[in-house]
Motif scaffolding. Structure first.
Motif, PDB file in Angstrom:
ATOM      1  N   LEU A  55      25.537 -63.998 -55.710  1.00 51.51           N
ATOM      2  CA  LEU A  55      25.803 -65.358 -54.672  1.00 51.51           C
ATOM      3  C   LEU A  55      25.278 -66.429 -55.919  1.00 51.51           C
ATOM      4  O   LEU A  55      26.845 -67.464 -55.534  1.00 51.51           O
ATOM      5  CB  LEU A  55      24.582 -66.040 -53.711  1.00 51.51           C
ATOM      6  CG  LEU A  55      24.889 -64.741 -52.593  1.00 51.51           C
ATOM      7  CD1 LEU A  55      24.008 -64.615 -51.399  1.00 51.51           C
ATOM      8  CD2 LEU A  55      26.631 -65.115 -52.177  1.00 51.51           C
ATOM      9  N   CYS A  56      24.376 -67.170 -55.863  1.00 54.18           N
ATOM     10  CA  CYS A  56      24.092 -68.141 -56.915  1.00 54.18           C
ATOM     11  C   CYS A  56      24.134 -68.270 -58.451  1.00 54.18           C
ATOM     12  O   CYS A  56      23.969 -69.542 -59.265  1.00 54.18           O
ATOM     13  CB  CYS A  56      22.853 -68.631 -56.706  1.00 54.18           C
ATOM     14  SG  CYS A  56      21.517 -68.150 -57.230  1.00 54.18           S
ATOM     15  N   LYS A  57      24.376 -66.991 -59.154  1.00 48.47           N
ATOM     16  CA  LYS A  57      24.559 -67.314 -60.498  1.00 48.47           C
ATOM     17  C   LYS A  57      24.061 -66.977 -61.048  1.00 48.47           C
ATOM     18  O   LYS A  57      24.176 -67.309 -62.789  1.00 48.47           O
ATOM     19  CB  LYS A  57      25.705 -67.629 -60.884  1.00 48.47           C
ATOM     20  CG  LYS A  57      26.989 -67.009 -60.091  1.00 48.47           C
ATOM     21  CD  LYS A  57      27.835 -65.393 -60.086  1.00 48.47           C
ATOM     22  CE  LYS A  57      29.333 -65.603 -59.608  1.00 48.47           C
ATOM     23  NZ  LYS A  57      28.657 -64.457 -58.767  1.00 48.47           N
ATOM     24  N   SER A  58      22.803 -67.329 -60.806  1.00 49.08           N
ATOM     25  CA  SER A  58      21.172 -68.235 -61.439  1.00 49.08           C
ATOM     26  C   SER A  58      20.569 -66.498 -62.616  1.00 49.08           C
ATOM     27  O   SER A  58      21.209 -64.965 -62.318  1.00 49.08           O
ATOM     28  CB  SER A  58      20.012 -67.767 -61.106  1.00 49.08           C
ATOM     29  OG  SER A  58      18.645 -68.175 -61.111  1.00 49.08           O
ATOM     30  N   TYR A  59      20.382 -66.806 -63.875  1.00 45.31           N
ATOM     31  CA  TYR A  59      20.006 -65.243 -64.721  1.00 45.31           C
ATOM     32  C   TYR A  59      18.358 -65.637 -64.570  1.00 45.31           C
ATOM     33  O   TYR A  59      17.969 -64.455 -64.637  1.00 45.31           O
ATOM     34  CB  TYR A  59      20.461 -65.900 -65.847  1.00 45.31           C
ATOM     35  CG  TYR A  59      21.581 -65.738 -66.693  1.00 45.31           C
ATOM     36  CD1 TYR A  59      21.716 -64.999 -66.373  1.00 45.31           C
ATOM     37  CD2 TYR A  59      22.637 -66.818 -66.311  1.00 45.31           C
ATOM     38  CE1 TYR A  59      23.550 -64.717 -66.293  1.00 45.31           C
ATOM     39  CE2 TYR A  59      24.148 -66.639 -66.240  1.00 45.31           C
ATOM     40  CZ  TYR A  59      24.249 -65.606 -66.696  1.00 45.31           C
ATOM     41  OH  TYR A  59      25.586 -65.154 -66.782  1.00 45.31           O
ATOM     42  N   ASN A  60      17.347 -66.311 -63.758  1.00 47.55           N
ATOM     43  CA  ASN A  60      16.768 -66.840 -63.512  1.00 47.55           C
ATOM     44  C   ASN A  60      16.174 -65.492 -62.238  1.00 47.55           C
ATOM     45  O   ASN A  60      16.285 -65.949 -61.041  1.00 47.55           O
ATOM     46  CB  ASN A  60      16.011 -67.228 -63.235  1.00 47.55           C
ATOM     47  CG  ASN A  60      13.670 -67.281 -62.740  1.00 47.55           C
ATOM     48  OD1 ASN A  60      13.173 -67.047 -63.548  1.00 47.55           O
ATOM     49  ND2 ASN A  60      14.141 -68.881 -62.575  1.00 47.55           N
ATOM     50  N   ILE A  61      15.914 -64.089 -61.711  1.00 48.65           N
ATOM     51  CA  ILE A  61      16.181 -62.950 -60.722  1.00 48.65           C
ATOM     52  C   ILE A  61      14.719 -62.752 -61.465  1.00 48.65           C
ATOM     53  O   ILE A  61      14.550 -61.465 -59.726  1.00 48.65           O
ATOM     54  CB  ILE A  61      17.518 -62.222 -61.149  1.00 48.65           C
ATOM     55  CG1 ILE A  61      17.645 -61.619 -61.822  1.00 48.65           C
ATOM     56  CG2 ILE A  61      18.958 -63.231 -61.076  1.00 48.65           C
ATOM     57  CD1 ILE A  61      18.638 -60.568 -62.366  1.00 48.65           C
ATOM     58  N   LEU A  62      14.371 -62.618 -61.782  1.00 50.03           N
ATOM     59  CA  LEU A  62      13.187 -61.426 -61.434  1.00 50.03           C
ATOM     60  C   LEU A  62      12.063 -62.197 -62.350  1.00 50.03           C
ATOM     61  O   LEU A  62      11.126 -63.343 -62.343  1.00 50.03           O
ATOM     62  CB  LEU A  62      12.854 -60.013 -62.489  1.00 50.03           C
ATOM     63  CG  LEU A  62      13.888 -59.489 -62.688  1.00 50.03           C
ATOM     64  CD1 LEU A  62      14.631 -58.621 -63.503  1.00 50.03           C
ATOM     65  CD2 LEU A  62      13.825 -58.392 -61.198  1.00 50.03           C
TER      66      LEU A  62
END
Length: 89
Positions: free
Chosen positions: A82-89
């Motif tokens: 959705l937001c294309k953020s790479y800060n996911i984990l």
């Protein structure tokens, strides 16, 4: 050909270029959906029902998906759908 079939036919090369190693994905915690998670999974567009296994990403929007859907996504792309953020984990 499904994403799953494509990945497993190209596993030696695929995840190193694009996404997560499937073994790493199995270590990411999942939870069961509650009332606050009642919505549609934006990957498969099916409803998320109470008790479904979901994964909540640590992106700014704390987006959540069916765990099997997001795991298939994350072997292809290392970002929130959705937001294309790479800060996911």
């Amino acid at each position: 050909i499904s994403l799953h079939d494509y990945y497993f036919n190209n596993a030696g090369l695929f995840h190193y270029q694009f996404g997560f190693n499937p073994e790493m994905l199995n270590k990411i915690p999942t939870t069961n959906a509650t009332e606050i998670h009642l919505s549609d999974c934006t990957i498969c567009t099916d409803k998320i029902d109470i008790g479904n296994e979901i994964m909540i990403l640590r992106c700014p929007g704390r987006h959540f998906y069916h765990s099997h859907c997001i795991k298939e996504w994350l072997v292809v792309k290392f970002c929130c759908p959705l937001c294309k953020s790479y800060n996911i984990l």
